[in-house]
Every structure is written in structure tokens, then in C-alpha cells.
Design a protein around this motif. Structure first.
Motif, PDB file in Angstrom:
ATOM      1  N   ARG A  60      44.288  31.302  51.173  1.00 17.38           N
ATOM      2  CA  ARG A  60      44.219  32.563  50.523  1.00 17.38           C
ATOM      3  C   ARG A  60      43.700  32.320  48.949  1.00 17.38           C
ATOM      4  NH1 ARG A  60      48.603  36.444  47.611  1.00 17.38           N
ATOM      5  NH2 ARG A  60      47.906  38.359  48.071  1.00 17.38           N
ATOM      6  N   LEU A  61      42.467  32.814  48.836  1.00 18.64           N
ATOM      7  CA  LEU A  61      42.094  32.966  47.414  1.00 18.64           C
ATOM      8  C   LEU A  61      42.372  33.885  46.438  1.00 18.64           C
ATOM      9  CD1 LEU A  61      38.324  31.587  48.195  1.00 18.64           C
ATOM     10  CD2 LEU A  61      40.120  30.406  48.001  1.00 18.64           C
ATOM     11  N   SER A  62      42.548  33.659  45.227  1.00 22.22           N
ATOM     12  CA  SER A  62      42.891  34.834  44.301  1.00 22.22           C
ATOM     13  C   SER A  62      42.064  34.723  42.921  1.00 22.22           C
ATOM     14  CB  SER A  62      44.291  34.607  43.693  1.00 22.22           C
ATOM     15  OG  SER A  62      45.140  34.508  44.599  1.00 22.22           O
ATOM     16  N   CYS A  63      41.911  35.891  42.624  1.00 23.03           N
ATOM     17  CA  CYS A  63      40.854  35.997  41.497  1.00 23.03           C
ATOM     18  C   CYS A  63      41.527  37.086  40.284  1.00 23.03           C
ATOM     19  CB  CYS A  63      39.527  36.589  41.772  1.00 23.03           C
ATOM     20  SG  CYS A  63      38.347  37.283  40.359  1.00 23.03           S
ATOM     21  N   ALA A  64      41.667  36.672  39.197  1.00 27.23           N
ATOM     22  CA  ALA A  64      42.375  37.046  38.257  1.00 27.23           C
ATOM     23  C   ALA A  64      41.139  37.738  37.204  1.00 27.23           C
ATOM     24  CB  ALA A  64      43.429  36.464  37.403  1.00 27.23           C
ATOM     25  N   ALA A  65      41.433  39.325  37.200  1.00 28.91           N
ATOM     26  CA  ALA A  65      40.089  39.759  36.491  1.00 28.91           C
ATOM     27  C   ALA A  65      40.698  40.277  35.071  1.00 28.91           C
ATOM     28  CB  ALA A  65      39.581  40.763  37.298  1.00 28.91           C
ATOM     29  N   SER A  66      39.881  40.192  34.003  1.00 27.07           N
ATOM     30  CA  SER A  66      40.417  40.898  32.774  1.00 27.07           C
ATOM     31  C   SER A  66      38.870  41.199  31.792  1.00 27.07           C
ATOM     32  CB  SER A  66      41.111  39.792  31.787  1.00 27.07           C
ATOM     33  OG  SER A  66      40.338  38.620  31.553  1.00 27.07           O
ATOM     34  N   GLY A  67      39.405  41.976  30.903  1.00 24.19           N
ATOM     35  CA  GLY A  67      38.105  42.172  29.970  1.00 24.19           C
ATOM     36  C   GLY A  67      37.234  43.600  30.358  1.00 24.19           C
ATOM     37  N   PHE A  68      37.802  44.086  31.287  1.00 24.41           N
ATOM     38  CA  PHE A  68      36.984  45.587  31.736  1.00 24.41           C
ATOM     39  C   PHE A  68      38.074  46.214  32.655  1.00 24.41           C
ATOM     40  CE2 PHE A  68      36.432  44.410  36.412  1.00 24.41           C
ATOM     41  CZ  PHE A  68      36.721  43.256  36.554  1.00 24.41           C
ATOM     42  N   THR A  69      37.743  47.467  32.982  1.00 23.61           N
ATOM     43  CA  THR A  69      38.520  48.357  33.749  1.00 23.61           C
ATOM     44  C   THR A  69      38.450  48.042  35.116  1.00 23.61           C
ATOM     45  OG1 THR A  69      38.121  50.144  32.060  1.00 23.61           O
ATOM     46  CG2 THR A  69      39.237  50.819  33.945  1.00 23.61           C
ATOM     47  N   THR A  86      35.612  48.200  47.547  1.00 22.10           N
ATOM     48  CA  THR A  86      35.388  49.220  46.541  1.00 22.10           C
ATOM     49  C   THR A  86      36.539  49.583  45.914  1.00 22.10           C
ATOM     50  OG1 THR A  86      35.766  51.052  48.054  1.00 22.10           O
ATOM     51  CG2 THR A  86      33.399  49.877  48.062  1.00 22.10           C
ATOM     52  N   THR A  87      36.542  50.728  45.086  1.00 18.78           N
ATOM     53  CA  THR A  87      37.779  51.154  44.197  1.00 18.78           C
ATOM     54  C   THR A  87      38.499  51.745  45.227  1.00 18.78           C
ATOM     55  OG1 THR A  87      36.206  53.204  43.610  1.00 18.78           O
ATOM     56  CG2 THR A  87      36.336  51.467  42.083  1.00 18.78           C
ATOM     57  N   GLY A  88      38.037  52.472  46.308  1.00 18.03           N
ATOM     58  CA  GLY A  88      38.918  53.195  47.279  1.00 18.03           C
ATOM     59  C   GLY A  88      39.074  52.193  48.364  1.00 18.03           C
ATOM     60  N   SER A 144      41.457  41.898  49.656  1.00 17.41           N
ATOM     61  CA  SER A 144      42.154  43.214  49.128  1.00 17.41           C
ATOM     62  C   SER A 144      42.316  42.944  47.556  1.00 17.41           C
ATOM     63  CB  SER A 144      43.752  42.936  49.712  1.00 17.41           C
ATOM     64  OG  SER A 144      43.950  41.711  49.326  1.00 17.41           O
ATOM     65  N   ARG A 145      42.755  43.837  47.122  1.00 15.35           N
ATOM     66  CA  ARG A 145      43.004  44.142  45.782  1.00 15.35           C
ATOM     67  C   ARG A 145      44.289  44.630  45.120  1.00 15.35           C
ATOM     68  NH1 ARG A 145      38.009  47.509  43.905  1.00 15.35           N
ATOM     69  NH2 ARG A 145      39.005  47.242  41.763  1.00 15.35           N
ATOM     70  N   ASP A 146      44.830  44.530  44.004  1.00 16.44           N
ATOM     71  CA  ASP A 146      45.936  45.037  43.490  1.00 16.44           C
ATOM     72  C   ASP A 146      45.416  45.484  41.956  1.00 16.44           C
ATOM     73  OD1 ASP A 146      48.140  45.461  41.956  1.00 16.44           O
ATOM     74  OD2 ASP A 146      49.221  43.820  42.873  1.00 16.44           O
ATOM     75  N   ASN A 147      45.118  46.870  41.927  1.00 17.06           N
ATOM     76  CA  ASN A 147      44.730  47.327  40.815  1.00 17.06           C
ATOM     77  C   ASN A 147      45.617  47.350  39.535  1.00 17.06           C
ATOM     78  OD1 ASN A 147      42.060  48.109  41.825  1.00 17.06           O
ATOM     79  ND2 ASN A 147      42.887  50.043  42.463  1.00 17.06           N
ATOM     80  N   VAL A 148      47.022  47.158  39.956  1.00 21.03           N
ATOM     81  CA  VAL A 148      47.909  47.113  38.747  1.00 21.03           C
ATOM     82  C   VAL A 148      47.918  45.700  38.278  1.00 21.03           C
ATOM     83  CG1 VAL A 148      50.666  47.061  38.559  1.00 21.03           C
ATOM     84  CG2 VAL A 148      49.587  48.641  40.083  1.00 21.03           C
ATOM     85  N   LYS A 149      47.715  44.584  39.073  1.00 24.17           N
ATOM     86  CA  LYS A 149      47.839  43.361  38.359  1.00 24.17           C
ATOM     87  C   LYS A 149      46.303  42.897  37.995  1.00 24.17           C
ATOM     88  CE  LYS A 149      51.867  41.720  41.032  1.00 24.17           C
ATOM     89  NZ  LYS A 149      52.454  40.680  42.053  1.00 24.17           N
ATOM     90  N   SER A 150      45.285  43.518  38.340  1.00 20.77           N
ATOM     91  CA  SER A 150      44.013  43.407  38.161  1.00 20.77           C
ATOM     92  C   SER A 150      43.421  41.990  39.052  1.00 20.77           C
ATOM     93  CB  SER A 150      43.494  43.179  36.569  1.00 20.77           C
ATOM     94  OG  SER A 150      43.640  44.564  36.063  1.00 20.77           O
ATOM     95  N   MET A 151      43.870  42.083  40.278  1.00 23.34           N
ATOM     96  CA  MET A 151      43.790  40.894  41.113  1.00 23.34           C
ATOM     97  C   MET A 151      42.896  41.144  42.268  1.00 23.34           C
ATOM     98  SD  MET A 151      45.112  38.189  39.669  1.00 23.34           S
ATOM     99  CE  MET A 151      45.223  37.165  41.023  1.00 23.34           C
TER     100      MET A 151
END
Length: 114
Positions: A18-27, A51-53, A69-76
Motif C-alpha cells: 500500500r503506497l501513501s502520498c501526503a500532500a500539502s501546500g495546496f487545496t 477525481t475530487t468526486g 483512494s483518497r482522504d480529503n481530511v488528511k490530504s492523503m
């Protein structure tokens, strides 16, 4: 913009990672995110995007085996990889596609042994 990928490693054929990507610096929540990979001597290719949806798109070679998959609360953003095969061996990159340019994480190595 920062994209920090993790979770790569060495696994036997048929295994999972399972790969994870932590994102920051943008919405994060309003942007499509993707995973790409680049094998030695080959061009970087799209693996999956979301996508966002939460609509998803996959390369034919990974359909039915990988799940983005994505977690918009954690920006992951995540990439669950099952039934791994030796030809999945590559450096995997998290991607943020913007109209003017693409942003890339540093990459995480996935090696699948036969």
C-alpha cells in the motif's frame, strides 16, 4: 506544493503493498490526484488517478489489482496494490496535475520478485 510518497518495498509476486502520498501546500480536496510509475529504461506511465468526486481511472495493466483512494481530511492519496507481478517493478510517483504544470513526489521504489 509538497508530495511525499511512502510505502514501497520488496515483495514476492502475488503479494501486496500500500503506497501513501501526503500532500500539502495546496487545496487538496479540489484537485485530481494520480499515481504514475517508471520502470528502468521506460517512460513514466499513468497507473491510476482519482477525481475530487472519487471517480477513478486505471491503466489496463492494473485494473482489478490496484485501487486508488483518497482522504480529503488528511490530504492523503493511497494506492493499494494486490496480486503484484514482476512487471509492476518501478519507481512510483504521486502526481498533482495542474493546468500549467505537473507536480511530482520524490518517488518510492516497488520491487516485485518472481
Amino acid at each position: 506544493v509538497q508530495l511525499q510518497a511512502s510505502g514501497g518495498g520488496l515483495v514476492q509476486a502475488g503479494g501486496s503493498l500500500r503506497l501513501s502520498c501526503a500532500a500539502s501546500g495546496f487545496t487538496f480536496r479540489i484537485n485530481t490526484m494520480g499515481w504514475y510509475r517508471q520502470a528502468p529504461g521506460k517512460q513514466r506511465e499513468l497507473v491510476a488517478r482519482i477525481t475530487t468526486g472519487h471517480m477513478t481511472d486505471y491503466a489496463d495493466s492494473v485494473k482489478g489489482r490496484f485501487t486508488i483512494s483518497r482522504d480529503n481530511v488528511k490530504s492523503m492519496v493511497y494506492l493499494q496494490m494486490n496480486s503484484l507481478r514482476p512487471h509492476d517493478t518501478a519507481v512510483y510517483y504521486c502526481n498533482l496535475p495542474w493546468p500549467t504544470r505537473d507536480y511530482w513526489g520524490q518517488g518510492t521504489q516497488v520491487t516485485v520478485s518472481s
